[in-house]
Design a protein around this motif. Structure first.
Motif, PDB file in Angstrom:
ATOM      1  N   GLY B 123      36.464  36.639  29.011  1.00 47.79           N
ATOM      2  CA  GLY B 123      36.093  35.629  29.997  1.00 47.79           C
ATOM      3  C   GLY B 123      36.702  35.850  31.373  1.00 47.79           C
ATOM      4  N   LEU B 124      37.310  37.024  31.563  1.00 53.21           N
ATOM      5  CA  LEU B 124      37.932  37.331  32.852  1.00 53.21           C
ATOM      6  C   LEU B 124      36.966  38.052  33.781  1.00 53.21           C
ATOM      7  N   GLY B 125      37.138  37.820  35.069  1.00 56.93           N
ATOM      8  CA  GLY B 125      36.380  38.570  36.065  1.00 56.93           C
ATOM      9  C   GLY B 125      37.247  39.688  36.627  1.00 56.93           C
ATOM     10  N   THR B 126      36.594  40.740  37.087  1.00 61.40           N
ATOM     11  CA  THR B 126      37.324  41.890  37.635  1.00 61.40           C
ATOM     12  C   THR B 126      36.560  42.461  38.823  1.00 61.40           C
ATOM     13  N   CYS B 127      37.242  43.264  39.616  1.00 63.37           N
ATOM     14  CA  CYS B 127      36.547  44.052  40.635  1.00 63.37           C
ATOM     15  C   CYS B 127      37.218  45.419  40.768  1.00 63.37           C
ATOM     16  N   TRP B 128      36.409  46.461  40.792  1.00 62.55           N
ATOM     17  CA  TRP B 128      36.889  47.822  41.091  1.00 62.55           C
ATOM     18  C   TRP B 128      37.165  47.894  42.594  1.00 62.55           C
ATOM     19  N   LEU B 129      38.338  48.344  42.978  1.00 61.74           N
ATOM     20  CA  LEU B 129      38.649  48.498  44.397  1.00 61.74           C
ATOM     21  C   LEU B 129      39.082  49.937  44.669  1.00 61.74           C
ATOM     22  N   GLY B 130      38.321  50.612  45.497  1.00 61.79           N
ATOM     23  CA  GLY B 130      38.638  52.006  45.787  1.00 61.79           C
ATOM     24  C   GLY B 130      39.012  52.208  47.245  1.00 61.79           C
ATOM     25  N   TRP B 131      38.874  51.139  48.028  1.00 66.18           N
ATOM     26  CA  TRP B 131      39.089  51.239  49.477  1.00 66.18           C
ATOM     27  C   TRP B 131      40.331  50.426  49.844  1.00 66.18           C
ATOM     28  N   PHE B 132      41.472  51.082  49.973  1.00 63.24           N
ATOM     29  CA  PHE B 132      42.743  50.412  50.277  1.00 63.24           C
ATOM     30  C   PHE B 132      43.717  51.422  50.862  1.00 63.24           C
ATOM     31  N   ASN B 133      44.786  50.925  51.428  1.00 64.12           N
ATOM     32  CA  ASN B 133      45.794  51.791  52.047  1.00 64.12           C
ATOM     33  C   ASN B 133      46.766  52.300  50.969  1.00 64.12           C
ATOM     34  N   GLU B 134      46.433  53.452  50.442  1.00 64.31           N
ATOM     35  CA  GLU B 134      47.191  54.002  49.313  1.00 64.31           C
ATOM     36  C   GLU B 134      48.665  54.256  49.670  1.00 64.31           C
ATOM     37  N   LYS B 135      48.868  54.771  50.865  1.00 61.32           N
ATOM     38  CA  LYS B 135      50.223  55.130  51.285  1.00 61.32           C
ATOM     39  C   LYS B 135      51.148  53.909  51.258  1.00 61.32           C
ATOM     40  N   GLU B 136      50.641  52.808  51.789  1.00 62.84           N
ATOM     41  CA  GLU B 136      51.461  51.587  51.853  1.00 62.84           C
ATOM     42  C   GLU B 136      51.673  50.998  50.454  1.00 62.84           C
ATOM     43  N   VAL B 137      50.650  51.075  49.616  1.00 61.88           N
ATOM     44  CA  VAL B 137      50.768  50.567  48.243  1.00 61.88           C
ATOM     45  C   VAL B 137      51.848  51.340  47.493  1.00 61.88           C
ATOM     46  N   LYS B 138      51.845  52.654  47.673  1.00 60.54           N
ATOM     47  CA  LYS B 138      52.838  53.491  46.987  1.00 60.54           C
ATOM     48  C   LYS B 138      54.242  53.177  47.474  1.00 60.54           C
ATOM     49  N   LYS B 139      54.354  52.875  48.756  1.00 60.54           N
ATOM     50  CA  LYS B 139      55.667  52.552  49.327  1.00 60.54           C
ATOM     51  C   LYS B 139      56.211  51.269  48.696  1.00 60.54           C
ATOM     52  N   ILE B 140      55.402  50.239  48.722  1.00 59.78           N
ATOM     53  CA  ILE B 140      55.821  48.929  48.184  1.00 59.78           C
ATOM     54  C   ILE B 140      56.207  49.025  46.714  1.00 59.78           C
ATOM     55  N   LEU B 141      55.425  49.790  45.947  1.00 60.89           N
ATOM     56  CA  LEU B 141      55.650  49.834  44.492  1.00 60.89           C
ATOM     57  C   LEU B 141      56.530  51.016  44.067  1.00 60.89           C
ATOM     58  N   ARG B 142      57.070  51.708  45.067  1.00 60.91           N
ATOM     59  CA  ARG B 142      57.961  52.859  44.799  1.00 60.91           C
ATOM     60  C   ARG B 142      57.313  53.876  43.867  1.00 60.91           C
ATOM     61  N   ILE B 143      56.059  54.197  44.147  1.00 57.85           N
ATOM     62  CA  ILE B 143      55.349  55.209  43.356  1.00 57.85           C
ATOM     63  C   ILE B 143      55.605  56.576  43.999  1.00 57.85           C
ATOM     64  N   PRO B 144      56.050  57.560  43.204  1.00 58.37           N
ATOM     65  CA  PRO B 144      56.370  58.871  43.779  1.00 58.37           C
ATOM     66  C   PRO B 144      55.193  59.468  44.549  1.00 58.37           C
ATOM     67  N   LYS B 145      55.547  60.246  45.568  1.00 59.74           N
ATOM     68  CA  LYS B 145      54.526  60.796  46.458  1.00 59.74           C
ATOM     69  C   LYS B 145      53.532  61.714  45.739  1.00 59.74           C
ATOM     70  N   ASP B 146      53.984  62.380  44.661  1.00 62.25           N
ATOM     71  CA  ASP B 146      53.095  63.327  43.979  1.00 62.25           C
ATOM     72  C   ASP B 146      52.113  62.630  43.031  1.00 62.25           C
ATOM     73  N   LYS B 147      52.195  61.317  42.958  1.00 67.47           N
ATOM     74  CA  LYS B 147      51.224  60.602  42.127  1.00 67.47           C
ATOM     75  C   LYS B 147      50.154  59.978  43.000  1.00 67.47           C
ATOM     76  N   LYS B 148      48.990  59.741  42.387  1.00 67.23           N
ATOM     77  CA  LYS B 148      47.839  59.301  43.156  1.00 67.23           C
ATOM     78  C   LYS B 148      47.402  57.917  42.660  1.00 67.23           C
ATOM     79  N   VAL B 149      47.100  57.041  43.605  1.00 65.28           N
ATOM     80  CA  VAL B 149      46.512  55.750  43.229  1.00 65.28           C
ATOM     81  C   VAL B 149      45.067  55.763  43.722  1.00 65.28           C
ATOM     82  N   ASP B 150      44.132  56.007  42.816  1.00 67.74           N
ATOM     83  CA  ASP B 150      42.726  56.105  43.211  1.00 67.74           C
ATOM     84  C   ASP B 150      42.027  54.751  43.145  1.00 67.74           C
ATOM     85  N   ILE B 151      42.527  53.903  42.261  1.00 71.26           N
ATOM     86  CA  ILE B 151      41.816  52.650  41.969  1.00 71.26           C
ATOM     87  C   ILE B 151      42.800  51.487  41.825  1.00 71.26           C
ATOM     88  N   ILE B 152      42.406  50.335  42.340  1.00 73.23           N
ATOM     89  CA  ILE B 152      43.087  49.071  42.023  1.00 73.23           C
ATOM     90  C   ILE B 152      42.035  48.170  41.381  1.00 73.23           C
TER      91      ILE B 152
END
Lengths: 180, 180
Positions: B123-152
């Motif tokens: 019963g949950l709704g979702t949305c695929w998000l592919g258009w976002f500022n990956e660099k800033e997201v990685k900074k906030i969440l402390r995701i290493p630079k060699d990893k990729k965030v393609d989708i939220i």
């Protein structure tokens, strides 16, 4: 069947029975793929269903000879679905360019998994095949050079109903909440 | 529910209610993703579930500001799932190199669609998000630079139960049998 049961039940099928698959069922699987979401609704997919015995033999030979023969088990499948990816001319491609992500491949993953889960629900076995001689497949099926065949799906009734456990990382290895 | 009904029912949700989503349900969705098939069983995915209000605000701001603000509707979702793609060190990558296909993206498509369809069933709704500022997201969440965030993926209970028709090409446009 609950969705999670369907996911658990589905596995790669590498041995197929000779029982033919009706085009009605094939089309139902393709209908599930057709309805898949995609980046900017670009729907970058099309499908060639090969169920003619003679053509299928030729496609198998073209696809899975030599260094590609590890997938020659596909010979026993009554149906091969050749998945064609379109890669250009859309907003999705523009966004992908700026973000450095080829969204069409994500879309192909979604659509083909719809097809595969629908097949599972209908009692069919499938296998994702990514390792094949694309150039020869395109030649046999007269697919234009500017189109890409990234995936072939083999499909048919499984020879046995064997249930295999899935070997996957634990949930705790792949998921965390927030930063901690 | 039959699989095709689930597929037809699922749509992108862009308005969420304030009702929180339990971690038990979130984990059920991630379990469906965990069990997804992938090239050479490489399982190139991991997930950061952001459901802490303060962190979520920060991630939203980082992800969807400026040229990325078309996706700022995600602010209203109680959960964001940050999907991390691992891109190296596996047979799948080797095969992908020779074939010119980045299989990890197909795998991400499959796993995330499992998550999304499981969410829909709950019963949950979702949305695929592919258009976002990956660099800033990685900074906030402390995701290493060699990893990729393609989708939220944004997730929550939909504000309304509106059913929309899907605009898709006809089956006859995307499927043919054999060569003819």
């Amino acid at each position: 069947m609950h969705f999670l049961e369907l996911v658990k039940k589905r596995k790669s099928t590498r041995k197929y029975s000779r029982r033919p698959v009706s085009r009605e069922i094939i089309d139902k699987c393709l209908e599930a793929a057709r309805l898949a979401p995609s980046a900017c609704n670009s729907q970058p997919w099309s499908f060639i269903v090969v169920d003619d015995e003679k053509l299928k033999d030729a496609v198998n030979k073209a696809a899975f000879s030599g260094i590609y023969s590890m997938n020659s088990f596909a010979n026993s499948a009554p149906v091969l679905i050749i998945v064609i990816t379109r890669r250009r001319g859309y907003m999705a491609r523009l966004g992908g360019y700026f973000r450095g992500v080829q969204y069409s491949l994500i879309d192909i993953g979604i659509a083909c998994e719809h097809l595969i889960l629908q097949a599972e629900e209908k009692g069919l076995g499938t296998c994702w095949l990514g390792w094949f001689n694309e150039k020869e497949v395109k030649k046999i099926l007269r697919i234009p050079k500017d189109k890409k065949v990234d995936i072939i799906i083999s499909m048919g009734y499984p020879e046995d109903g064997e249930i295999r456990d899935k070997k996957r990382k634990a949930l705790s290895e792949i998921r965390r909440f927030n930063i901690s």
